[in-house]
Design an enzyme around this catalytic site. Structure first.
Site, PDB file in Angstrom:
ATOM      1  N   GLU A  51       8.916 -29.146  11.702  1.00 42.96           N
ATOM      2  CA  GLU A  51       7.822 -28.199  11.931  1.00 42.96           C
ATOM      3  C   GLU A  51       8.474 -26.686  11.696  1.00 42.96           C
ATOM      4  OE1 GLU A  51       5.219 -27.002  11.194  1.00 42.96           O
ATOM      5  OE2 GLU A  51       3.605 -27.112  13.054  1.00 42.96           O
ATOM      6  N   ASP A  52       7.863 -25.880  11.192  1.00 41.71           N
ATOM      7  CA  ASP A  52       8.293 -24.506  10.795  1.00 41.71           C
ATOM      8  C   ASP A  52       8.562 -23.789  12.208  1.00 41.71           C
ATOM      9  OD1 ASP A  52       5.835 -24.325  10.975  1.00 41.71           O
ATOM     10  OD2 ASP A  52       5.468 -23.166   9.121  1.00 41.71           O
ATOM     11  N   ASP A  55       4.593 -21.810  18.030  1.00 42.43           N
ATOM     12  CA  ASP A  55       3.884 -20.417  18.496  1.00 42.43           C
ATOM     13  C   ASP A  55       2.996 -20.522  19.728  1.00 42.43           C
ATOM     14  OD1 ASP A  55       3.089 -17.874  18.281  1.00 42.43           O
ATOM     15  OD2 ASP A  55       1.552 -18.289  17.008  1.00 42.43           O
ATOM     16  N   LYS A 114       8.798 -19.530  19.167  1.00 40.86           N
ATOM     17  CA  LYS A 114       8.220 -18.169  19.682  1.00 40.86           C
ATOM     18  C   LYS A 114       7.745 -18.520  21.024  1.00 40.86           C
ATOM     19  CE  LYS A 114       5.882 -15.683  16.158  1.00 40.86           C
ATOM     20  NZ  LYS A 114       4.555 -15.432  15.425  1.00 40.86           N
ATOM     21  N   ARG A 128       6.685 -17.722   1.001  1.00 43.68           N
ATOM     22  CA  ARG A 128       7.380 -18.942   1.250  1.00 43.68           C
ATOM     23  C   ARG A 128       8.456 -19.246   0.673  1.00 43.68           C
ATOM     24  NH1 ARG A 128       3.477 -22.080   4.140  1.00 43.68           N
ATOM     25  NH2 ARG A 128       1.403 -21.968   3.272  1.00 43.68           N
TER      26      ARG A 128
END
Ligand code: IMP
Ligand code: MG
Length: 178
Positions: A99-100, A103, A132, A166
Site C-alpha cells: 500500500e502507498d 493515513d 502518517k 504519480r
C-alpha cells in the site's frame, strides 16, 4: 492547478530505494523460499510494489486490486470499497499487501478485513511505503513501513493529487500558500 514548483522534496529517490531494500530484506528473511502473492493496491502503490518486487528473492506472483474511497480533495472519507478485484484464489497462499500510505487507517482496515472475509490465506503481511501515524483514527498499523511522515499531503512516486504527480521519482509535499 498545482505546478511542479509547488512541490517541496521530502524523500529522495535514493532514500526510497534504500528503504525498500531494507523492507525487502525483512520479507526475504520472513518468507525464505516460500511463494508469495504480492498485491498492488492501485493506483497509488504501483511504483512501490514494482520496486519492492524487484528486491524479493522468493517466487513472487504479482496481483492487483483497485479500491475507491469516496472523498473530496485531500481528505479521507472512510468509506472504502473494492471496485476492481483482479485477484486469483488466495486460499492457503502467502499474501503481501503493498500500500502507498496509511493515513486514517480506514483503507488498511478495509483491506485486511476484505482478505480475511474472502480468503483463508496462509499469511498476510501488510507493507506500506508511508505511515502518517499522527492522522490515525482506526487502530491499525502496517507490519512494515518505509517512512513515517508528518501531517502533510504528499505526492510523487505513485501518490497523486487529483491524478497528477504519480510519475515523480521522489516524494514531495504540496506547499500550501499562507
Ligand atoms: P486512509 O484510508 O485514510 O488511511 O487513506 C489511505 C489512502 O488515502 C491512501 O491509500 C492514499 O490513496 C490516500 N492518501 C492519504 N494520504 C495521502 C497523501 O498524503 N497523499 C496522497 N494520497 C494520500
Ligand atoms: Mg492508496
Amino acid at each position: 492547478m498545482y505546478t511542479e514548483q509547488d512541490i517541496k522534496p521530502l524523500i529522495s529517490e535514493s532514500q526510497i530505494q534504500q528503504a525498500i531494500k531494507t523492507m525487502a530484506d525483512n520479507l526475504n528473511n520472513l518468507y525464505k523460499q516460500e511463494e508469495v502473492y504480492l498485491i498492488c493496491v492501485l493506483k497509488g502503490s504501483v511504483m512501490f510494489m514494482t520496486d519492492l518486487a524487484k528486491q524479493l528473492k522468493m517466487p513472487v506472483k504479482m496481483e492487483f486490486i483497485r479500491l475507491s474511497s469516496y472523498g473530496s480533495g485531500t481528505e479521507s472519507s472512510g468509506k472504502v470499497r473494492a471496485i476492481d478485484i483482479l485477484l486469483p484464489d488466495l486460499n492457503d497462499k502467502n499474501v503481501i499487501i503493498a500500500e502507498d500510505i496509511v493515513d486514517t487507517g480506514h483503507t488498511a482496515k478495509f483491506l485486511t478485513d476484505f482478505f480475511d472475509y474472502k480468503f483463508k490465506v496462509k499469511s498476510l503481511t501488510f507493507c506500506s511505503l508511508l505511515d502518517k501515524k499522527i492522522k490515525r483514527v482506526v487502530d491499525i498499523n502496517p507490519d512494515y513501513y518505509c517512512f513515517e511522515i508528518d501531517d502533510k499531503f504528499v505526492v510523487g512516486y505513485g501518490l497523486d493529487n487529483d491524478g497528477l504527480y504519480r510519475n515523480l521519482p521522489y516524494i514531495g509535499y504540496i506547499e500550501t500558500q499562507s
